[in-house]
Design a protein around this motif. Structure first.
Motif, PDB file in Angstrom:
ATOM      1  N   SER A 104       8.540  -4.804   3.146  1.00  0.00           N
ATOM      2  CA  SER A 104       7.259  -4.972   2.448  1.00  0.00           C
ATOM      3  C   SER A 104       6.433  -3.692   2.587  1.00  0.00           C
ATOM      4  O   SER A 104       5.861  -3.196   1.618  1.00  0.00           O
ATOM      5  N   SER A 105       6.423  -3.126   3.785  1.00  0.00           N
ATOM      6  CA  SER A 105       5.672  -1.894   4.048  1.00  0.00           C
ATOM      7  C   SER A 105       6.318  -0.703   3.329  1.00  0.00           C
ATOM      8  O   SER A 105       5.630   0.122   2.733  1.00  0.00           O
ATOM      9  N   ALA A 106       7.648  -0.611   3.365  1.00  0.00           N
ATOM     10  CA  ALA A 106       8.367   0.514   2.727  1.00  0.00           C
ATOM     11  C   ALA A 106       8.126   0.551   1.222  1.00  0.00           C
ATOM     12  O   ALA A 106       7.940   1.621   0.637  1.00  0.00           O
ATOM     13  N   PHE A 107       8.123  -0.636   0.585  1.00  0.00           N
ATOM     14  CA  PHE A 107       7.995  -0.690  -0.876  1.00  0.00           C
ATOM     15  C   PHE A 107       6.543  -0.642  -1.356  1.00  0.00           C
ATOM     16  O   PHE A 107       6.300  -0.590  -2.550  1.00  0.00           O
ATOM     17  N   LYS A 108       5.582  -0.659  -0.426  1.00  0.00           N
ATOM     18  CA  LYS A 108       4.164  -0.606  -0.813  1.00  0.00           C
ATOM     19  C   LYS A 108       3.665   0.815  -1.011  1.00  0.00           C
ATOM     20  O   LYS A 108       2.564   1.019  -1.511  1.00  0.00           O
ATOM     21  N   VAL A 137       6.519   5.283  -4.183  1.00  0.00           N
ATOM     22  CA  VAL A 137       7.651   4.380  -4.431  1.00  0.00           C
ATOM     23  C   VAL A 137       7.346   3.463  -5.613  1.00  0.00           C
ATOM     24  O   VAL A 137       8.136   3.343  -6.549  1.00  0.00           O
ATOM     25  N   THR A 138       6.171   2.817  -5.571  1.00  0.00           N
ATOM     26  CA  THR A 138       5.835   1.877  -6.662  1.00  0.00           C
ATOM     27  C   THR A 138       5.651   2.604  -7.993  1.00  0.00           C
ATOM     28  O   THR A 138       6.000   2.073  -9.038  1.00  0.00           O
ATOM     29  N   ALA A 139       5.151   3.839  -7.942  1.00  0.00           N
ATOM     30  CA  ALA A 139       4.960   4.604  -9.187  1.00  0.00           C
ATOM     31  C   ALA A 139       6.312   4.878  -9.850  1.00  0.00           C
ATOM     32  O   ALA A 139       6.466   4.709 -11.071  1.00  0.00           O
TER      33      ALA A 139
END
Length: 306
Positions: free
Chosen positions: A232-236, A240-242
């Protein structure tokens, strides 16, 4: 008479090696000098008389000669023209001359030929890139017996939860079976490297797993940025999300899918992780099956990593 010639050649060869002109630090050259280890590597590769062998970084040819004794053909890839000349000299006028093909250049930039087995004491700075170049090479080879820095070898075989478990571990183990065959001390090389070494056997999985490796690599790259943090922390992370949002919009455009107003990639990713029970998992404890399920969960929702 031939014996005298051979002894003379051998003396010249030793003299040149002694002068130290053969070892180039830029190329990570450390010549394996222990004949017992050279023989053990050749034996562990289980060569057949019909095999074509790829050798990377043949150096002064100590291993090459042993491979030529067993195989149908040896393709030696060498970047240093001085060592190429030395290798050519060593086989000149022998029965091995016609069995040796030398490719001059950087192995990472060279298109590899067909081969059955790869045996090599490779420059350690190219270890990771070379492993994946070999594993993504087609047609499949039978196995590779390679000398690596010991810690790198331990990373290749590390399991979930191990201290050295990382992206290299899981990416390699997805594509191959990996075993450490033996430890090799630094004094077996000339000049001695600063690190201890290990010999590893890599056997490609044939057929390979039905997975897009570029996507797999993209997913594990994100997950292992901080392998001790939750997914959850890695993908936030914003970067990464951009990137994921950009890929998602391309996917939607190609498949005529409308993106709802007020769409949030962070919310979508969080929901996927939550629904599939990955929210609190950490990369350092996840195995290949876990990552396959995670990649599938993202792909089903139109999120890709290539």
């Amino acid at each position: 008479m031939p014996k005298v010639k051979s002894e003379k050649t051998s003396r010249q060869h030793k003299l040149i090696a002694k002068q130290g002109i053969l070892f180039n630090k830029d190329f990570g050259q450390h010549i394996l000098k222990n004949p017992l280890i050279i023989q053990a590597m050749v034996d562990k590769s289980a060569l057949r008389p019909t095999d074509v062998v790829l050798e990377i970084g043949p150096g002064t040819g100590n291993m090459t000669i042993k491979l030529l004794e067993k195989a149908k053909k040896v393709v030696a890839c060498e970047i240093d023209p001085r060592l190429v000349a030395e290798l050519q000299k060593r086989v000149q006028g022998t029965s091995f001359q016609s069995k040796l093909q030398i490719m001059i250049g950087d192995v990472l930039k060279t298109e590899l030929p067909f081969f059955d087995i790869c045996v090599a004491n490779i420059p350690y700075q190219i270890s990771s890139r070379l492993v994946f170049k070999l594993l993504l090479h087609r047609p499949f080879f039978r196995c590779a017996v390679l000398m690596f820095q010991r810690e790198f070898a331990q990373r290749l075989v590390a399991k979930p939860g191990d201290k050295l478990y990382c992206r290299l571990s899981i990416n390699t183990q997805l594509l191959a079976r990996v075993d450490i065959l033996m430890k090799v001390g630094k004094n077996n090389f000339k000049p001695p490297p600063k690190v201890e070494s290990s010999v590893v056997r890599i056997e490609p999985r044939n057929p390979p797993p039905p997975i897009n490796f570029t996507e797999w690599d993209g997913l594990t790259r994100i997950a292992f940025i901080r392998k001790n943090k939750t997914l959850s922390s890695a993908f936030k992370q914003n970067a990464v999300t951009a990137t994921m949002e950009k890929n998602y919009k391309v996917h939607c455009s190609l498949n005529n899918i409308d993106i709802p107003e007020g769409f949030s990639m962070k919310d979508k990713v969080e929901n996927i992780l939550k629904v599939n029970n990955f929210e609190t998992k950490r990369a350092r404890t996840m195995d290949i099956d876990d990552f396959m399920r995670l990649l599938h969960a993202f792909n089903v929702e139109g999120i890709h990593f290539s």
